[in-house]
Scaffold this motif. Structure first.
Motif, mmCIF file in Angstrom:
data_model
loop_
_atom_site.group_PDB
_atom_site.id
_atom_site.type_symbol
_atom_site.label_atom_id
_atom_site.label_comp_id
_atom_site.label_asym_id
_atom_site.label_seq_id
_atom_site.Cartn_x
_atom_site.Cartn_y
_atom_site.Cartn_z
ATOM 1 N N ILE A 49 -23.826 -35.170 -3.495
ATOM 2 C CA ILE A 49 -23.094 -33.576 -3.511
ATOM 3 C C ILE A 49 -21.998 -33.701 -4.747
ATOM 4 O O ILE A 49 -21.942 -32.817 -5.222
ATOM 5 C CB ILE A 49 -22.430 -33.418 -2.013
ATOM 6 C CG1 ILE A 49 -21.952 -32.063 -1.927
ATOM 7 C CG2 ILE A 49 -21.387 -34.591 -1.712
ATOM 8 C CD1 ILE A 49 -21.717 -31.484 -0.722
ATOM 9 N N CYS A 50 -21.558 -34.966 -4.745
ATOM 10 C CA CYS A 50 -20.425 -34.925 -5.970
ATOM 11 C C CYS A 50 -21.054 -34.720 -7.164
ATOM 12 O O CYS A 50 -20.421 -34.462 -8.266
ATOM 13 C CB CYS A 50 -19.370 -36.196 -5.956
ATOM 14 S SG CYS A 50 -18.484 -36.106 -4.305
ATOM 15 N N HIS A 143 -26.089 -31.471 -1.267
ATOM 16 C CA HIS A 143 -25.756 -30.338 -2.155
ATOM 17 C C HIS A 143 -26.810 -29.060 -1.839
ATOM 18 O O HIS A 143 -27.715 -29.311 -1.332
ATOM 19 C CB HIS A 143 -26.175 -30.999 -3.844
ATOM 20 C CG HIS A 143 -27.434 -31.758 -3.876
ATOM 21 N ND1 HIS A 143 -28.511 -30.885 -4.253
ATOM 22 C CD2 HIS A 143 -27.810 -32.789 -3.668
ATOM 23 C CE1 HIS A 143 -29.444 -31.669 -4.239
ATOM 24 N NE2 HIS A 143 -29.131 -32.963 -3.865
ATOM 25 N N PRO A 144 -26.505 -28.297 -2.523
ATOM 26 C CA PRO A 144 -27.170 -26.791 -2.498
ATOM 27 C C PRO A 144 -28.745 -27.223 -3.163
ATOM 28 O O PRO A 144 -28.694 -28.107 -4.065
ATOM 29 C CB PRO A 144 -26.736 -25.646 -3.167
ATOM 30 C CG PRO A 144 -25.230 -26.196 -3.433
ATOM 31 C CD PRO A 144 -25.396 -27.744 -3.324
ATOM 32 N N VAL A 145 -29.736 -26.849 -2.817
ATOM 33 C CA VAL A 145 -31.302 -27.309 -3.093
ATOM 34 C C VAL A 145 -32.027 -25.951 -3.726
ATOM 35 O O VAL A 145 -31.864 -24.900 -2.861
ATOM 36 C CB VAL A 145 -32.071 -27.837 -2.075
ATOM 37 C CG1 VAL A 145 -33.554 -27.970 -2.681
ATOM 38 C CG2 VAL A 145 -31.558 -29.238 -1.550
#
Length: 152
Positions: A49-50, A143-145
């Motif tokens: 995510i980062c 994270h967005p996919v």
């Protein structure tokens, strides 16, 4: 990967960490350098995510794809300045501190490129991103996919 809880929704104690991170960034170093440091620590910690967030931010700031792709091999690439190399070496040393014990060579490189206050600012930045990485990895934050396929 199965997400666990969302620590940002689960506890009001996350707000001081977010606020501290904002303060460090606003009073920190050059934005491009800070993004490289955040990305590098996130690579070492495996925080998807980062990595997603900070590579996007770096691109918005004009960072090149080539430098982002080669960041994992920064020691072998001529694309990074001496100042960036010192910051990345310090990032590696502190992110992996249990293994490295912050070696003198890493500190000497840092000292040659950064004033005393900048050394503190960089160390605070490394501390903050490592904290966020631990939440991201520990709680399996995703994270967005978006599915993108190339046409052959």
């Amino acid at each position: 990967m199965t997400p666990r809880l969302n620590p940002f929704a689960a506890s009001s104690l996350m707000k001081p960490l977010i606020d501290f991170g904002t303060t460090v960034v606003q009073n920190g170093l050059e934005p491009s350098l800070m993004e490289l440091v955040k990305i590098r620590a996130s690579q070492l910690n495996g925080c998807a995510i980062c990595l997603h967030m900070h590579t996007q931010e770096a691109r918005k700031q004009g960072e090149t794809e080539e430098r982002l792709y080669l960041l994992d091999a920064w020691r072998e690439s001529p694309l990074y300045s001496e100042r960036e190399r010192a910051a990345l070496g310090w990032t590696d040393a502190l992110t992996l501190v249990a293994e490295t014990h912050a070696p003198d060579e890493a500190y000497q490189a840092l000292q040659a490129q950064f004033a005393q206050e900048e050394q503190v600012k960089l160390t605070l930045l490394i501390t903050v991103i490592n904290s966020f990485n631990r939440f991201g990895v520990g709680f399996r934050l995703s994270h967005p996919v978006r599915v993108e396929r190339s046409v052959a």
